[in-house]
Design a protein around this motif. Structure first.
Motif, PDB file in Angstrom:
ATOM      1  N   GLN A 191       0.825  -1.210   0.000  1.00 34.55           N
ATOM      2  CA  GLN A 191       0.000   0.000   0.000  1.00 34.55           C
ATOM      3  C   GLN A 191       0.860   1.261   0.000  1.00 34.55           C
ATOM      4  OE1 GLN A 191      -3.338  -0.485   3.025  1.00 34.55           O
ATOM      5  NE2 GLN A 191      -2.174  -2.358   3.367  1.00 34.55           N
ATOM      6  N   ALA A 192       2.147   1.120   0.268  1.00 32.61           N
ATOM      7  CA  ALA A 192       3.070   2.251   0.304  1.00 32.61           C
ATOM      8  C   ALA A 192       4.182   2.004  -0.713  1.00 32.61           C
ATOM      9  CB  ALA A 192       3.646   2.432   1.706  1.00 32.61           C
ATOM     10  N   GLN A 193       3.862   2.120  -1.982  1.00 35.45           N
ATOM     11  CA  GLN A 193       4.771   1.697  -3.040  1.00 35.45           C
ATOM     12  C   GLN A 193       5.949   2.633  -3.260  1.00 35.45           C
ATOM     13  OE1 GLN A 193       2.784   0.468  -6.629  1.00 35.45           O
ATOM     14  NE2 GLN A 193       1.483  -0.981  -5.559  1.00 35.45           N
ATOM     15  N   SER A 194       5.969   3.784  -2.576  1.00 30.01           N
ATOM     16  CA  SER A 194       7.128   4.680  -2.676  1.00 30.01           C
ATOM     17  C   SER A 194       8.159   4.408  -1.589  1.00 30.01           C
ATOM     18  CB  SER A 194       6.672   6.145  -2.581  1.00 30.01           C
ATOM     19  OG  SER A 194       5.826   6.491  -3.648  1.00 30.01           O
ATOM     20  N   LEU A 195       7.921   3.382  -0.778  1.00 29.93           N
ATOM     21  CA  LEU A 195       8.774   3.101   0.375  1.00 29.93           C
ATOM     22  C   LEU A 195      10.209   2.823  -0.055  1.00 29.93           C
ATOM     23  CD1 LEU A 195       7.942   2.996   3.368  1.00 29.93           C
ATOM     24  CD2 LEU A 195       7.927   0.505   3.188  1.00 29.93           C
ATOM     25  N   ARG A 196      11.155   3.504   0.632  1.00 33.63           N
ATOM     26  CA  ARG A 196      12.581   3.327   0.354  1.00 33.63           C
ATOM     27  C   ARG A 196      13.317   2.671   1.508  1.00 33.63           C
ATOM     28  NH1 ARG A 196      14.164   9.134  -2.515  1.00 33.63           N
ATOM     29  NH2 ARG A 196      12.623   8.999  -4.209  1.00 33.63           N
ATOM     30  N   SER A 197      12.854   2.899   2.730  1.00 34.11           N
ATOM     31  CA  SER A 197      13.524   2.340   3.902  1.00 34.11           C
ATOM     32  C   SER A 197      12.486   1.744   4.842  1.00 34.11           C
ATOM     33  CB  SER A 197      14.326   3.425   4.621  1.00 34.11           C
ATOM     34  OG  SER A 197      14.892   2.921   5.829  1.00 34.11           O
ATOM     35  N   LEU A 198      12.729   0.508   5.265  1.00 37.14           N
ATOM     36  CA  LEU A 198      11.814  -0.204   6.155  1.00 37.14           C
ATOM     37  C   LEU A 198      12.623  -0.853   7.268  1.00 37.14           C
ATOM     38  CD1 LEU A 198       9.044  -1.403   6.900  1.00 37.14           C
ATOM     39  CD2 LEU A 198       9.468  -3.210   5.217  1.00 37.14           C
ATOM     40  N   THR A 199      12.375  -0.446   8.513  1.00 32.84           N
ATOM     41  CA  THR A 199      13.119  -1.001   9.645  1.00 32.84           C
ATOM     42  C   THR A 199      12.191  -1.858  10.499  1.00 32.84           C
ATOM     43  OG1 THR A 199      12.720   0.999  10.987  1.00 32.84           O
ATOM     44  CG2 THR A 199      14.742   0.921   9.687  1.00 32.84           C
ATOM     45  N   LEU A 200      12.524  -3.139  10.592  1.00 33.61           N
ATOM     46  CA  LEU A 200      11.718  -4.114  11.335  1.00 33.61           C
ATOM     47  C   LEU A 200      12.543  -4.872  12.357  1.00 33.61           C
ATOM     48  CD1 LEU A 200       9.686  -5.507   8.309  1.00 33.61           C
ATOM     49  CD2 LEU A 200       8.653  -4.502  10.351  1.00 33.61           C
ATOM     50  N   HIS A 201      13.740  -4.372  12.677  1.00 31.58           N
ATOM     51  CA  HIS A 201      14.607  -5.108  13.593  1.00 31.58           C
ATOM     52  C   HIS A 201      14.083  -5.037  15.031  1.00 31.58           C
ATOM     53  CE1 HIS A 201      16.270  -0.998  13.219  1.00 31.58           C
ATOM     54  NE2 HIS A 201      16.605  -1.113  14.500  1.00 31.58           N
ATOM     55  N   ASN A 202      14.576  -5.963  15.839  1.00 32.54           N
ATOM     56  CA  ASN A 202      14.211  -6.039  17.256  1.00 32.54           C
ATOM     57  C   ASN A 202      12.711  -6.190  17.455  1.00 32.54           C
ATOM     58  OD1 ASN A 202      16.907  -4.094  17.409  1.00 32.54           O
ATOM     59  ND2 ASN A 202      16.772  -5.596  19.066  1.00 32.54           N
ATOM     60  N   ASN A 203      12.152  -7.170  16.748  1.00 34.74           N
ATOM     61  CA  ASN A 203      10.772  -7.574  16.962  1.00 34.74           C
ATOM     62  C   ASN A 203      10.743  -9.066  17.302  1.00 34.74           C
ATOM     63  OD1 ASN A 203       8.498  -5.475  16.460  1.00 34.74           O
ATOM     64  ND2 ASN A 203      10.021  -4.977  14.893  1.00 34.74           N
ATOM     65  N   ARG A 204       9.611  -9.710  17.095  1.00 35.38           N
ATOM     66  CA  ARG A 204       9.484 -11.141  17.398  1.00 35.38           C
ATOM     67  C   ARG A 204       9.025 -11.927  16.179  1.00 35.38           C
ATOM     68  NH1 ARG A 204       6.701 -11.149  23.476  1.00 35.38           N
ATOM     69  NH2 ARG A 204       8.389 -10.000  24.511  1.00 35.38           N
ATOM     70  N   LEU A 205       9.433 -11.465  15.007  1.00 32.03           N
ATOM     71  CA  LEU A 205       9.031 -12.106  13.760  1.00 32.03           C
ATOM     72  C   LEU A 205       9.671 -13.483  13.643  1.00 32.03           C
ATOM     73  CD1 LEU A 205       9.442  -9.049  11.378  1.00 32.03           C
ATOM     74  CD2 LEU A 205       7.289 -10.001  12.232  1.00 32.03           C
ATOM     75  N   ALA A 206       8.830 -14.489  13.426  1.00 39.34           N
ATOM     76  CA  ALA A 206       9.318 -15.850  13.245  1.00 39.34           C
ATOM     77  C   ALA A 206       9.309 -16.247  11.771  1.00 39.34           C
ATOM     78  CB  ALA A 206       8.471 -16.829  14.054  1.00 39.34           C
ATOM     79  N   SER A 207       8.423 -15.650  11.019  1.00 36.25           N
ATOM     80  CA  SER A 207       8.344 -15.916   9.586  1.00 36.25           C
ATOM     81  C   SER A 207       7.841 -14.658   8.881  1.00 36.25           C
ATOM     82  CB  SER A 207       7.413 -17.095   9.282  1.00 36.25           C
ATOM     83  OG  SER A 207       6.085 -16.799   9.715  1.00 36.25           O
ATOM     84  N   ILE A 208       8.100 -14.597   7.584  1.00 40.08           N
ATOM     85  CA  ILE A 208       7.689 -13.447   6.789  1.00 40.08           C
ATOM     86  C   ILE A 208       7.020 -13.973   5.524  1.00 40.08           C
ATOM     87  CG2 ILE A 208       8.459 -11.356   5.615  1.00 40.08           C
ATOM     88  CD1 ILE A 208      10.901 -11.359   7.395  1.00 40.08           C
ATOM     89  N   PRO A 209       5.823 -13.481   5.179  1.00 46.66           N
ATOM     90  CA  PRO A 209       5.164 -13.942   3.954  1.00 46.66           C
ATOM     91  C   PRO A 209       6.036 -13.705   2.724  1.00 46.66           C
ATOM     92  CG  PRO A 209       3.656 -12.607   5.288  1.00 46.66           C
ATOM     93  CD  PRO A 209       5.020 -12.478   5.904  1.00 46.66           C
ATOM     94  N   SER A 210       5.949 -14.589   1.761  1.00 50.75           N
ATOM     95  CA  SER A 210       6.778 -14.461   0.562  1.00 50.75           C
ATOM     96  C   SER A 210       6.454 -13.207  -0.234  1.00 50.75           C
ATOM     97  CB  SER A 210       6.605 -15.700  -0.332  1.00 50.75           C
ATOM     98  OG  SER A 210       5.243 -15.856  -0.718  1.00 50.75           O
ATOM     99  N   ASP A 211       5.234 -12.662  -0.045  1.00 48.77           N
ATOM    100  CA  ASP A 211       4.842 -11.450  -0.765  1.00 48.77           C
ATOM    101  C   ASP A 211       4.928 -10.208   0.114  1.00 48.77           C
ATOM    102  OD1 ASP A 211       2.766 -11.953   0.975  1.00 48.77           O
ATOM    103  OD2 ASP A 211       1.175 -11.647  -0.498  1.00 48.77           O
ATOM    104  N   ALA A 212       5.638 -10.302   1.237  1.00 42.20           N
ATOM    105  CA  ALA A 212       5.668  -9.200   2.208  1.00 42.20           C
ATOM    106  C   ALA A 212       6.146  -7.893   1.584  1.00 42.20           C
ATOM    107  CB  ALA A 212       6.557  -9.562   3.393  1.00 42.20           C
ATOM    108  N   PHE A 213       7.107  -7.962   0.656  1.00 46.73           N
ATOM    109  CA  PHE A 213       7.697  -6.750   0.092  1.00 46.73           C
ATOM    110  C   PHE A 213       7.387  -6.599  -1.397  1.00 46.73           C
ATOM    111  CE2 PHE A 213      10.720  -8.533   3.344  1.00 46.73           C
ATOM    112  CZ  PHE A 213      10.197  -7.795   4.392  1.00 46.73           C
ATOM    113  N   SER A 214       6.340  -7.276  -1.829  1.00 45.78           N
ATOM    114  CA  SER A 214       5.927  -7.195  -3.228  1.00 45.78           C
ATOM    115  C   SER A 214       5.474  -5.777  -3.571  1.00 45.78           C
ATOM    116  CB  SER A 214       4.785  -8.173  -3.509  1.00 45.78           C
ATOM    117  OG  SER A 214       5.203  -9.503  -3.332  1.00 45.78           O
ATOM    118  N   GLY A 215       5.821  -5.332  -4.760  1.00 47.70           N
ATOM    119  CA  GLY A 215       5.395  -4.020  -5.227  1.00 47.70           C
ATOM    120  C   GLY A 215       6.262  -2.872  -4.763  1.00 47.70           C
ATOM    121  N   LEU A 216       7.273  -3.157  -3.941  1.00 46.74           N
ATOM    122  CA  LEU A 216       8.129  -2.084  -3.411  1.00 46.74           C
ATOM    123  C   LEU A 216       9.351  -1.921  -4.318  1.00 46.74           C
ATOM    124  CD1 LEU A 216       7.965  -2.823   0.428  1.00 46.74           C
ATOM    125  CD2 LEU A 216       6.466  -1.388  -0.977  1.00 46.74           C
ATOM    126  N   SER A 217       9.109  -1.374  -5.484  1.00 43.04           N
ATOM    127  CA  SER A 217      10.177  -1.266  -6.485  1.00 43.04           C
ATOM    128  C   SER A 217      11.200  -0.191  -6.137  1.00 43.04           C
ATOM    129  CB  SER A 217       9.571  -0.976  -7.861  1.00 43.04           C
ATOM    130  OG  SER A 217       8.834   0.236  -7.844  1.00 43.04           O
TER     131      SER A 217
END
Length: 324
Positions: A191-217
């Motif tokens: 939904q935010a296709q202009s995204l350039r930087s994404l910080t997700l460190h220091n969370n409790r993520l065990a898995s990430i969907p294969s399409d998690a970063f789709s469309g973020l060209s």
């Protein structure tokens, strides 16, 4: 007991010197054309023409009613960190016109669905760091379509609603590190296709969907370090051709051999402490632009003559604390 809130608002027309910092000195008892606040707040002008709002708000209260009767646009609105505000309520900033809205360190527990309704579309930077939000409403930011940077770091978020990025077509920087996120909704970031930087460190993520970063060209940087990720899809970065920096440190993750096959712009890769025992010869075969690689704190026992042959740009290699 009352706790002071300091609201620092800089006029767009401030002098060049005041743009480099906020002046705490004020001229007392000066009558100004300021946004109207409740009677617990007073407004003074700093020596560098900054507007300084000082409020006394009782612990446990909501944000003071802030409604501007001035047509002036404010460069920054900073609700002071010494507040004990518990709730950011609906329409808290109605008619306030500002480029930067800083609501850090309030220790707020809850934010209501329409907290930012009525602000207009001139907010570019919104900071909500170091509060105590466990959840946020869906579509919370949908009216802030000029937002460039959204930061929700160091809260207690355990999940994200599927449409919380709806309407943020200009968002470039999203900070979600230091929360308790255990999952990511499918397709949420698209939904935010202009995204350039994404910080997700220091969370409790065990898995990430294969399409998690789709469309973020336009995505150039992503941090996933210090989570609990054990598996990652070989195609997860396939739609991020401009990706330059990836950090996967301290996840016990198994890496597919062609993980970065669609990322020729990659320059910085960090794989510290992920349990590596070796690097497949073809693992980095398409990352000719890689300049820095960190594979320290692993269990790597040998390099072959061809391990780094496809990395002509490599300048910095960290490989300490292995079994070499």
């Amino acid at each position: 007991m009352e706790w002071p809130i300091v609201l620092v608002l800089c006029m767009v027309s401030m002098t060049a010197a005041s743009k480099n910092g906020f002046d705490s000195k004020t001229i007392p008892n000066q009558i100004l054309d300021c946004p109207s606040l409740d009677d617990r707040c007073k407004c003074q002008r700093g020596a560098s023409q900054n507007l300084v709002f000082t409020c006394n708000v009782f612990e446990g209260e909501k944000v003071p009613l802030l409604s501007s009767n001035s047509s002036r646009h404010l460069n920054k609105f900073d609700l002071g960190a010494r507040s004990k505000v518990k709730v950011i309520q609906n329409y808290a900033f109605r008619n306030i016109s500002t480029t930067i809205l800083s609501l850090n360190d309030l220790r707020a527990l809850r934010i209501e669905q329409h907290a930012f309704s009525g602000m207009g579309d001139d907010v570019r930077y919104l900071h909500l760091d170091n509060n105590q939000f466990r959840s946020i409403p869906d579509n919370l930011f949908s009216e802030l379509d000029s937002l460039i940077h959204l930061s929700l770091s160091n809260n207690k978020l355990y999940s994200l609603p599927p449409h919380f990025l709806r309407g943020l077509r200009n968002l470039r920087y999203l900070d979600l590190f230091g929360n308790q996120l255990s999952s990511i909704p499918h397709g949420m970031f698209s939904q935010a296709q202009s995204l350039r930087s994404l910080t997700l460190h220091n969370n409790r993520l065990a898995s990430i969907p294969s399409d998690a970063f789709s469309g973020l060209s336009e995505l150039k940087e992503i941090t996933l370090n210090d989570n609990y990720i054990t598996q990652i899809s070989a195609t997860i970065f396939n739609e991020n051709p401009k990706l330059e920096r990836v950090n996967l440190d301290n996840n016990k993750v198994s890496l597919p051999s062609n993980l970065f096959g669609a990322n020729p712009a990659l320059t910085h890769l960090s794989l510290r402490g992920i349990g590596l025992t070796h690097l497949n010869d073809g693992f980095l075969s398409t990352t000719n632009m890689l300049t820095q690689l960190d594979i320290s704190n692993n269990n790597i026992y040998q390099f072959t003559a061809t391990t780094f042959q496809n990395l002509p740009s490599l300048k910095v290699l960290y490989a300490n604390n292995n079994s070499l």
